[in-house]
Design an enzyme around this catalytic site. Structure first.
Site, PDB file in Angstrom:
ATOM      1  N   GLY A 181      24.012  69.535  69.597  1.00  0.00           N
ATOM      2  CA  GLY A 181      23.256  69.735  68.376  1.00  0.00           C
ATOM      3  C   GLY A 181      23.821  70.938  67.639  1.00  0.00           C
ATOM      4  O   GLY A 181      24.935  71.395  67.918  1.00  0.00           O
ATOM      5  N   ALA A 267      22.712  74.129  75.778  1.00  0.00           N
ATOM      6  CA  ALA A 267      22.172  74.062  74.416  1.00  0.00           C
ATOM      7  C   ALA A 267      21.501  72.704  74.231  1.00  0.00           C
ATOM      8  O   ALA A 267      21.884  71.908  73.376  1.00  0.00           O
ATOM      9  CB  ALA A 267      23.289  74.263  73.391  1.00  0.00           C
ATOM     10  N   ASP A 309       8.409  77.548  64.965  1.00  0.00           N
ATOM     11  CA  ASP A 309       8.899  76.714  66.068  1.00  0.00           C
ATOM     12  C   ASP A 309       7.795  76.254  66.999  1.00  0.00           C
ATOM     13  O   ASP A 309       7.851  75.140  67.539  1.00  0.00           O
ATOM     14  CB  ASP A 309       9.945  77.484  66.886  1.00  0.00           C
ATOM     15  CG  ASP A 309      11.271  77.614  66.165  1.00  0.00           C
ATOM     16  OD1 ASP A 309      11.409  77.057  65.047  1.00  0.00           O
ATOM     17  OD2 ASP A 309      12.176  78.272  66.699  1.00  0.00           O
ATOM     18  N   HIS A 443      33.500  75.501  36.666  1.00  0.00           N
ATOM     19  CA  HIS A 443      34.844  75.184  37.147  1.00  0.00           C
ATOM     20  C   HIS A 443      35.693  76.454  37.170  1.00  0.00           C
ATOM     21  O   HIS A 443      35.610  77.252  36.242  1.00  0.00           O
ATOM     22  CB  HIS A 443      35.499  74.154  36.211  1.00  0.00           C
ATOM     23  CG  HIS A 443      36.933  73.872  36.556  1.00  0.00           C
ATOM     24  ND1 HIS A 443      37.289  73.041  37.591  1.00  0.00           N
ATOM     25  CD2 HIS A 443      38.094  74.314  36.000  1.00  0.00           C
ATOM     26  CE1 HIS A 443      38.609  72.980  37.658  1.00  0.00           C
ATOM     27  NE2 HIS A 443      39.126  73.739  36.703  1.00  0.00           N
TER      28      HIS A 443
END
Length: 464
Positions: A181, A267, A309, A443
């Site tokens: 991930g 992980a 979380d 640009h």
């Protein structure tokens, strides 16, 4: 005797400290409880220090590319201790900055472990005794922790969590990373650029499995070209010490092989920091290891809220901060507070090449039953990308063919994490292809590829 506040936050990460600041701004007498360092995992052991490390790896990579610009750089190398020291210094500085914010906004900081002992009541073990706090509103923002695997626990020496991976004393020659991930691929990119031989193992069929399939395939190809070994649809069946390193049993391609590594990074996901909070006694409802909340971060217990979380996916710092504001403003009765629209939350992965996205992937858009239009523009045709020697990557956009709604945007390449907010803003403002096609992009910039991708979805690309 209990101390009294209007609102108390438990945890000082990007959700917690923002909740405390906003509560103070709205007139609440506010306290925040933190058991370690102000700033939480994100600031001290996650988002910020990893980006400092990745910047060092990026600079080393760019030095090696100097030849194409006529720049001669010989014998470039990394002083690992200095790189790690820079990373820790950044974390220390920002943690001090949060302490200053708390003082500025008159937020009382209480150091210790908090436990909810009843409705609207906390007890904090300060290490020197117990402090009781009463508040009609308690916001839990305790974050999450890295999960290990059965039979492969973290030991801090051979098997690393993100903390050990961010503070290595020596560079492992051969490194195994389990889980591909965002965290896994960032560490794979980092250690590969620093000089480690990296092997990346992912149980699912592709790396970066939550990203659009085209993005995953592009990063996979780029990683393999850099010499990173990738096993998808694979499994690490076990790890055992072997000399100064480990032997890992890796099942891939229908066979199990015994491979040697110096270190392993796990992980494989996270779990909510629920232990010790006293939630069981109150009957707080959970959902797959995280606290269940409604659209305004309220739990099933009156006066108790959860953000970030600990309240479930997406597990991102900016989602936590946004939830903090929603939660506190709803408590305060601020007019016009809207729930979090999770499909508007951008995701960023800081590997090389960078990855950024917002909204639906192409497959998810098709599965929704909509008729869609898909645009794509490769950076190989972007003047700025060619000028800076970073012309590998692309922008992909997904639209509803009938309404012109931007359903999703997916980017990989240089600095796409700094550009995705343009598409996130478009999603939030309900912009259609009409607005995006007629927007003027400066640009030369990398962002012109965003415009060309929009035009391409409608068969109007001008530069390919």
């Amino acid at each position: 005797m209990a101390e009294n506040f209007d609102l108390v936050v438990v945890g000082s990460g990007p959700g917690g400290y923002i909740a405390a600041v906003r509560a103070s701004q709205l007139g609440f007498r506010t306290a925040i409880v933190e058991r370690e360092r102000l700033g939480g995992v994100c600031l001290n052991w996650g988002c910020i220090p990893t980006k400092a490390l990745l910047r060092g790896a990026e600079l080393l990579h760019q030095l090696k590319l100097g030849e194409q610009f006529g720049i001669q750089v010989e014998n470039s190398s990394v002083d690992l201790a200095k790189l790690v020291g820079h990373s820790r210094g950044v974390a220390d500085k920002l943690s001090g900055g949060i302490a200053w914010l708390m003082r500025k906004h008159n937020v009382t900081v209480i150091e210790g472990n908090a436990r909810v002992t009843g409705k609207c009541r906390l007890e904090v073990d300060t290490g020197q005794g117990t402090t009781t706090i009463d508040a009609p509103h308690i916001v839990l923002a305790t974050g999450a922790h890295a999960r290990d695997l059965p039979g492969i626990p973290f030991d801090g020496e051979l098997v690393w969590s993100a903390r050990e991976a961010m503070t290595p004393k020596a560079l492992p020659q051969k490194l195994l990373i389990i889980g591909a991930g965002a965290i896994g691929v960032e560490f794979a990119s980092l250690y590969n650029d620093l000089g480690s031989e990296v092997t990346l193992v992912e149980a699912l069929p592709r790396i970066l499995p939550v990203e659009d399939a085209d993005i995953s395939a592009f990063v996979d190809k780029a990683f393999r070209a850099r010499g990173i070994t990738i096993h998808t649809g694979a499994k690490v069946e076990g790890v055992r010490p072997a000399g100064n390193g480990v032997t890992a049993s890796v099942y891939s391609g229908g066979e199990t092989r015994e491979l040697q590594f110096d270190r392993v990074i796990l992980a494989v996901g996270i779990g909510g920091n629920l232990d010790g909070l006293g939630l069981e006694a109150l009957g707080v409802k959970l959902d797959r290891g995280f606290i269940a909340t409604d659209d305004y971060c309220r739990t099933n217990v009156v006066g108790l809220y959860a953000i970030g979380d600990i309240a479930g996916p997406p597990w991102l710092a900016h989602k936590a901060s946004h939830e903090a504001v929603i939660c506190v403003e709803k408590i305060a009765g601020v007019a016009g507070v809207k729930p979090l629209e999770k499909s508007h939350v951008p995701g960023c992965t800081y590997c090389r090449p960078q990855v950024a996205s917002v909204g639906l992937t192409e497959s998810a858009a098709r599965e929704s039953g909509r008729e869609i239009r898909v645009g794509r523009f490769d950076l190989a045709a972007n003047g700025k990308a060619l000028a800076i020697g970073e012309a590998s990557g692309f922008v992909k956009t997904v639209f509803d063919a009938s309404t012109g709604e931007l359903l999703g945007a997916h980017m990989t390449g240089p600095e796409v994490t700094e550009q995705i907010q343009g598409f996130a803003l478009a999603r939030g403002m309900e912009a259609t292809e009409a607005e995006l096609k007629h927007a003027i992009f400066p640009h030369p910039t990398l962002s012109e590829a965003m415009h060309e991708s929009v035009l391409d979805a409608w068969g109007e690309a001008l530069n390919h």
